[in-house]
Structures are given as structure tokens and as C-alpha cells.
Design a protein around this motif. Structure first.
Motif, PDB file in Angstrom:
ATOM      1  N   THR A 166       4.603   0.616  -8.740  1.00 48.72           N
ATOM      2  CA  THR A 166       4.175   1.016  -7.393  1.00 48.72           C
ATOM      3  C   THR A 166       4.756   2.371  -7.002  1.00 48.72           C
ATOM      4  O   THR A 166       4.072   3.183  -6.357  1.00 48.72           O
ATOM      5  N   MET A 187      -7.540   1.844  -2.478  1.00 44.49           N
ATOM      6  CA  MET A 187      -6.709   0.969  -3.309  1.00 44.49           C
ATOM      7  C   MET A 187      -7.361  -0.403  -3.338  1.00 44.49           C
ATOM      8  O   MET A 187      -7.929  -0.851  -2.334  1.00 44.49           O
ATOM      9  N   ALA A 195      -3.678  -7.193  -2.770  1.00 52.55           N
ATOM     10  CA  ALA A 195      -4.075  -6.000  -2.014  1.00 52.55           C
ATOM     11  C   ALA A 195      -3.093  -5.733  -0.871  1.00 52.55           C
ATOM     12  O   ALA A 195      -2.722  -4.581  -0.606  1.00 52.55           O
ATOM     13  N   LEU A 198       0.270  -4.432  -2.325  1.00 46.14           N
ATOM     14  CA  LEU A 198       0.172  -3.021  -2.693  1.00 46.14           C
ATOM     15  C   LEU A 198       0.269  -2.142  -1.456  1.00 46.14           C
ATOM     16  O   LEU A 198       1.005  -1.144  -1.442  1.00 46.14           O
ATOM     17  N   LYS A 199      -0.464  -2.505  -0.414  1.00 52.12           N
ATOM     18  CA  LYS A 199      -0.455  -1.734   0.836  1.00 52.12           C
ATOM     19  C   LYS A 199       0.949  -1.725   1.447  1.00 52.12           C
ATOM     20  O   LYS A 199       1.457  -0.675   1.856  1.00 52.12           O
ATOM     21  N   SER A 222      -6.605  -0.592   1.550  1.00 50.01           N
ATOM     22  CA  SER A 222      -6.363  -1.476   0.405  1.00 50.01           C
ATOM     23  C   SER A 222      -7.103  -2.782   0.649  1.00 50.01           C
ATOM     24  O   SER A 222      -6.819  -3.496   1.609  1.00 50.01           O
ATOM     25  N   ASP A 252      -5.021  -2.353  -8.822  1.00 52.33           N
ATOM     26  CA  ASP A 252      -3.769  -3.005  -9.232  1.00 52.33           C
ATOM     27  C   ASP A 252      -4.064  -4.411  -9.757  1.00 52.33           C
ATOM     28  O   ASP A 252      -5.146  -4.963  -9.542  1.00 52.33           O
ATOM     29  N   GLN A 489      -7.173  -1.112   8.634  1.00 53.49           N
ATOM     30  CA  GLN A 489      -6.038  -1.230   7.726  1.00 53.49           C
ATOM     31  C   GLN A 489      -4.715  -1.476   8.441  1.00 53.49           C
ATOM     32  O   GLN A 489      -3.653  -1.057   7.997  1.00 53.49           O
TER      33      GLN A 489
END
Length: 573
Positions: A166, A187, A195, A198-199, A222, A252, A489
Motif C-alpha cells: 500500500t 482504485m 476496497a 485500500l481507501k 475506491s 488490489d 467517497q
């Protein structure tokens, strides 16, 4: 088909499939050993294995005919089912696969190879560039990956947990934006949990950044792959006729991505879109469907991506004995893992517990009873922060109170993992302990504080398959509370009427497959067999040591701070 053959198939589907093959591809010579071949191929496909190595004797399937593999290989060749480009089965050396899956793999690889070319140099740049200081904390492999963003349209980034994937992604995005601040970046991950993770990780990594870069990185959306592709009952709404207008996309958890999804995405992206594929090649394959990530890691395939493939090997997350067990499993295999676990003493972050299969192990019972009690208390504390009018809506965003933040943090602190849903120490047995024998038929009776998992993608309410929430309120006020990402988001909390969820399950425990993309401070892994137990008596059976290895590896790498592995006593057999 003759009546005696009915009992020789693993499933009715396998039996029907052989009947179809015989009808549409009449064998030159039929040998009943083909029954074993069909069973083995279908079993492999259910695990995500595209190619089956005939040299390896299947461990979890009872072969109906002796002489594997020479007798079965001979039967396959004499049938004519591997001859020609239209044959139903492909045989390449000792590797056998279904023609349809093999062709789809070849098609997918070709789609990626076609995109594998240098990117166009873009002259428009931000005044702020990546300097030496910002790369000081990266190792040589990570810097190599970051530099690839300048020149390669396809980038493959692989590595295990704690190897800085990451952190590398963040610097790759930063590199892309310094090249061109107007890039449209996305993303993606196969599950909602992945998800969100990752965000969250990207957000945490840019806290000390300065605008305008911080603002741009913070606003990169994401979503799940299915949400990007606008998946529906009739397929993906995003496709070659309705493209995603993206300049760069990071995907990812590639180990979880199946063939149909990656094919759909490749069709929906513009030809100039830069694609960064990220994943751990040692994790489980996507269940019930062929995966692409492991194929991309194979030596023959990787020759197409020599210059734009980076594997991160240095671990930055020191997990003590958890890391020792993980590395032993990865480097030396399943037997070495079990041997080390049985020989070593309990440490500050790992322990091994022996229990009888006849009951749920005591540490699990104690942990879950305390966990349930605390979940109920934390959920009750959230009630007062929800306004009265919110309970009148079928779905509404509610303010994220301090109590709600505590609740969701607590939910993420623990994972109870099982290799399977049914059988000894399966997910169902654990849920029966807490919710009663009829819990599957009496979902309306699950009480406040019960964690639940969405089991289908529902983009209209912001939920993805695998998202975990909790039951809050009782009677007419019984609702589900979920953390989701809004279209803007933002991480928001939604209060949802139970009628809005298509299908869901209790989530006190989950299968290892369902836990992919998740992490928890504490992991309890129930494993009702070890490789020391005879295959005939083992309550769980694996096709191969590779599959068992992937299952164990995925489970133990979910643990951030503490891991307990619970195995059965030999007297159970």
C-alpha cells in the motif's frame, strides 16, 4: 447412462456433464476412467484451479479406478477429447484443463499483453515533483515499482502481508499525479472490505501531505470491481460500448479476482488506461471460478512482463511468531508449519490449543460469549445518538457518533475463522451455539448486537458481498447498521431496514474464503485436522498440499497482533 454409473460421480452436475460430453463429443473409445477425470477437473474448477497436474494424486476425491495417472491419461488420449482446437479438454504435458477455461485464460493474457506497452509521455506536470526525501522510506524494489509508473501501461506488483504494497501504491499514485495532475484515477478491489481497506490505508498515508496533492489523492474513489462495472442481473453495464473513462486504475487483492470480472474490466477500459495490478500470489484462488493472478505469476506467463513486474520481499510488519509461522509455511510447506507449531511454546502473539471435535473449543466459547456481550452493550450505546425520524426511513445516513466508531472498531478486532461452513467446528456449528439450532430459519429472532454479513452485491444501498454490519434496535425499530462509502467517497454509517437486504448471514465466525481482504487484531483459527491425521479419517480434505497451504496462509495472515490455532486431539480419530 447406465444405472450403476450414478454412484460413481461426485455430483449430479458431473454426471450430467459427462453425458453431454458423450453426446456432443462422442469418444473414439470410452473408458469409465473418464469418470475420474471429469470429477477431478470439476473439483479443481470449484477451487479456482485452472490446470490440474496429473502427476499429483487427488487427496479429497475417491478415485473409482486404480492406476492414476497413467491409466487415466491413456483413457483420456484414447477418447480423442484432447485432440484438435475444438476438443473439450486441453492436455499440455502433465497439465489438464477444460478447453473453455483454458481458452478464456489465453484470451485474458492476450488482452493484457496487447496493453503491455510504453505509455505516452505527458508533458503537463505539477510544480511539485517526487524528490529523494519522499522516497527515503522505500526500498529498492518499491522504488523500482514507483519508477515504472513513468513508462509502463501495465504494472504487476506482488508481495505478501507487511511488504509495503500500500505504501508503494501511494507513491505510485503520487508519481502519476506529478506527471499529470489532471489524470482520472480509480482504485478497485473484488470486495467491499478490500476496497474500504485500500481507501482507509491511503487516507492514513497522506495525513502529512500538502495540498494540492493531498486533496487529489484523498478524492480518488475506491469501489468494488462490480460497482465500477455496474454489474446487474444481465451482466456488466460498463463494457466496450460504454467505456470507463479512466486514465489509471489500481486493482488490489488480485488473488481474489476471477476471470469473468477481469475480462469485463479489460473490455470496459480505454486502450490508453494505465493498469496497476496488486496482490499476494500465495493466497487462496477465487472460489468456484478460475483466477488470473496466479497464472500471471507463473514463469511461462511472466516472461511477457519481465520489465514491468515487481515482487516485494522485505517485510516491514514484524509480527513475531506469526511472521515465523507464516514464513515457515510459505518457504517449507504444510508439514513444516505443523511441526513448528507443535514444537514451539506459546508466545505473546501466537498459541496452539488442542480440543475435542465433539464440542466447540473452550477458548472460542469464552471469546465469543464475551464478544457478544460487549457487542450488545456497544450497540445499545448507539441507540441514543440516532434521531427518532431516522427509524421511519427504509435507509438513511446517520451521524457517526463516538459510540458508533467504537462499535465498528470493536467488530474489526476479532476474526473466528473456519476452513468450511459445515462439519465439525464449521461456521454453522458456531452460529448454532450462539443463535440456536434453527438460526438459519429464524433470522428475525437474531437479537440486537448480532453481527451480520451481506451475501450479495447491492450497489443501490452501498453494500457489497462480504460487508459486515450489525443488528440494532428491536421490534419495529429493528434495523441494520453498516459503514459504507458514499458516492462522494466519504465513509458514512447507514441505518437500513432488514427488508432492503437480499440475503445475509450471521458473522460471529466466517470461512477463510470470506475473510480474504480483511484483517483483525486477534484471529482464532479452528482447524479440525492436521496433515499428520490420516486422510481417511480427516473431517476436512484438501485436493492438494498447495490448496491446504493457501488456506492456512490466508488464515494466519489475517492476524495483526494475536493468532491462536486450534486443532483436534488425535483421540478424536
Amino acid at each position: 447412462m447406465r444405472e450403476p454409473l450414478k454412484k460413481k460421480f461426485s455430483t449430479d452436475l458431473n454426471k450430467s456433464l459427462l453425458a453431454i460430453l458423450i453426446r456432443y463429443y462422442p469418444p473414439i473409445e470410452f473408458n469409465e476412467a473418464l469418470i475420474d477425470v471429469v470429477n477431478v477437473l470439476m473439483d479443481g474448477l470449484s477451487r479456482g484451479d485452472v490446470y490440474i497436474d496429473m502427476k499429483e494424486i487427488p487427496k479429497n476425491l475417491e478415485l473409482k479406478y486404480n492406476g492414476w495417472p497413467s491409466y487415466h491419461m491413456k483413457a483420456l488420449l484414447e477418447s480423442g477429447w484432447t485432440k484438435g482446437d475444438n476438443s473439450p479438454i486441453v492436455l499440455n504435458g502433465d497439465l489438464v484443463s477444460w478447453r473453455r477455461t483454458h481458452d478464456e485464460i489465453v484470451e485474458t493474457i492476450n488482452k493484457i499483453v496487447v496493453r503491455n506497452k510504453p505509455i505516452n509521455n505527458l508533458s503537463k506536470e505539477l510544480p511539485v515533483r517526487i524528490d529523494t526525501k519522499s522516497l527515503e522510506h522505500l526500498n529498492i524494489q518499491q522504488i523500482e515499482a514507483v519508477n515504472l509508473v513513468k513508462s509502463e501501461q501495465i504494472i504487476l506488483l506482488s508481495g505478501g502481508p507487511g511488504t509495503g504494497k500500500t505504501s508503494t501504491i501511494l507513491q505510485m499514485l503520487l508519481q502519476a499525479l506529478t506527471r499529470n495532475p489532471t489524470l482520472d484515477i480509480a482504485m478497485a478491489a473484488p470486495t467491499g472490505k478490500a476496497a474500504k481497506k485500500l481507501k482507509d490505508t491511503i487516507q492514513a498515508g497522506i495525513e502529512n501531505f500538502e495540498d494540492p496533492l493531498k486533496d487529489k489523492l484523498s478524492n480518488i474513489p475506491s469501489k468494488t470491481l462490480h460497482k465500477w462495472l455496474e454489474a446487474g442481473p444481465n451482466g456488466f453495464k460498463r463494457n466496450s460500448q460504454r467505456l470507463l473513462k479512466l486514465d489509471l486504475i489500481v486493482i488490489d487483492e488480485m488473488s481474489m479476482v476471477d476471470l469473468s470480472t477481469i475480462n469485463g474490466l479489460l473490455d470496459a477500459l480505454t486502450k490508453s488506461c494505465q493498469i496497476i495490478l496488486v496482490g499476494d500470489p500465495d493466497q487462496l484462488l477465487p472460489i468456484g471460478s478460475a483466477g488470473i493472478w496466479q497464472v500471471l505469476q507463473e514463469k511461462e506467463t511472466k516472461t511477457n512482463f519481465q520489465s514491468n513486474s515487481v515482487k516485494l520481499t522485505k517485510s516491514y510488519r514484524n509480527k513475531g511468531d506469526i511472521a515465523l509461522l507464516r514464513n515457515t509455511l510459505k518457504d517449507d510447506g504444510v508439514d513444516a508449519f505443523w511441526h513448528l507449531l507443535s514444537m514451539k511454546e506459546d508466545s505473546s502473539n501466537t498459541s496452539h490449543y488442542l480440543s475435542s471435535l465433539k464440542t466447540i473449543p473452550d477458548p472460542v466459547v469464552r471469546t465469543l460469549l464475551n464478544h457478544r456481550r460487549m457487542l450488545k452493550k456497544l450497540t445499545e450505546n448507539c441507540i441514543n445518538s440516532i434521531p427518532d425520524e431516522a427509524w421511519q426511513s427504509s435507509m438513511v445516513e446517520v451521524a457517526q457518533s463516538v459510540e458508533m466508531l467504537k462499535l465498528f472498531k470493536f467488530i474489526d478486532n476479532l476474526l473466528i475463522l473456519c476452513p468450511q461452513r459445515y462439519g465439525p467446528w464449521g461456521v454453522k456449528k458456531i452460529h448454532e451455539l450462539l443463535l440456536g439450532k434453527s438460526f438459519e430459519k429464524e433470522v428475525h429472532k437474531w437479537g440486537e448486537g448480532t453481527p451480520i454479513m451481506a451475501k450479495s452485491n447491492q450497489p443501490e444501498i452501498g453494500l457489497a458481498n462480504g460487508d459486515v454490519g450489525i443488528i440494532i434496535g428491536n421490534g419495529d425499530k429493528r434495523r441494520f447498521l453498516f459503514n459504507v462509502f458514499s458516492e462522494e467517497q466519504r465513509l458514512v454509517t447507514r441505518l437500513i431496514n432488514p427488508s432492503r437486504l437480499n440475503i445475509y448471514d450471521a458473522a460471529y465466525a466466517m470461512t477463510i474464503h470470506k475473510a480474504q481482504g480483511s484483517e483483525a487484531d486477534r484471529v482464532l483459527l479452528l482447524w479440525p485436522s492436521t496433515s499428520k491425521v490420516s486422510e481417511e479419517n480427516s473431517p476436512i480434505k484438501f485436493y492438494s498440499y498447495d490448496y491446504e497451504k493457501r488456506m492456512l496462509y490466508t488464515a494466519i495472515t489475517r492476524a495483526k497482533k494475536q493468532l491462536m490455532v486450534i486443532t483436534n486431539k488425535e483421540e478424536d480419530f
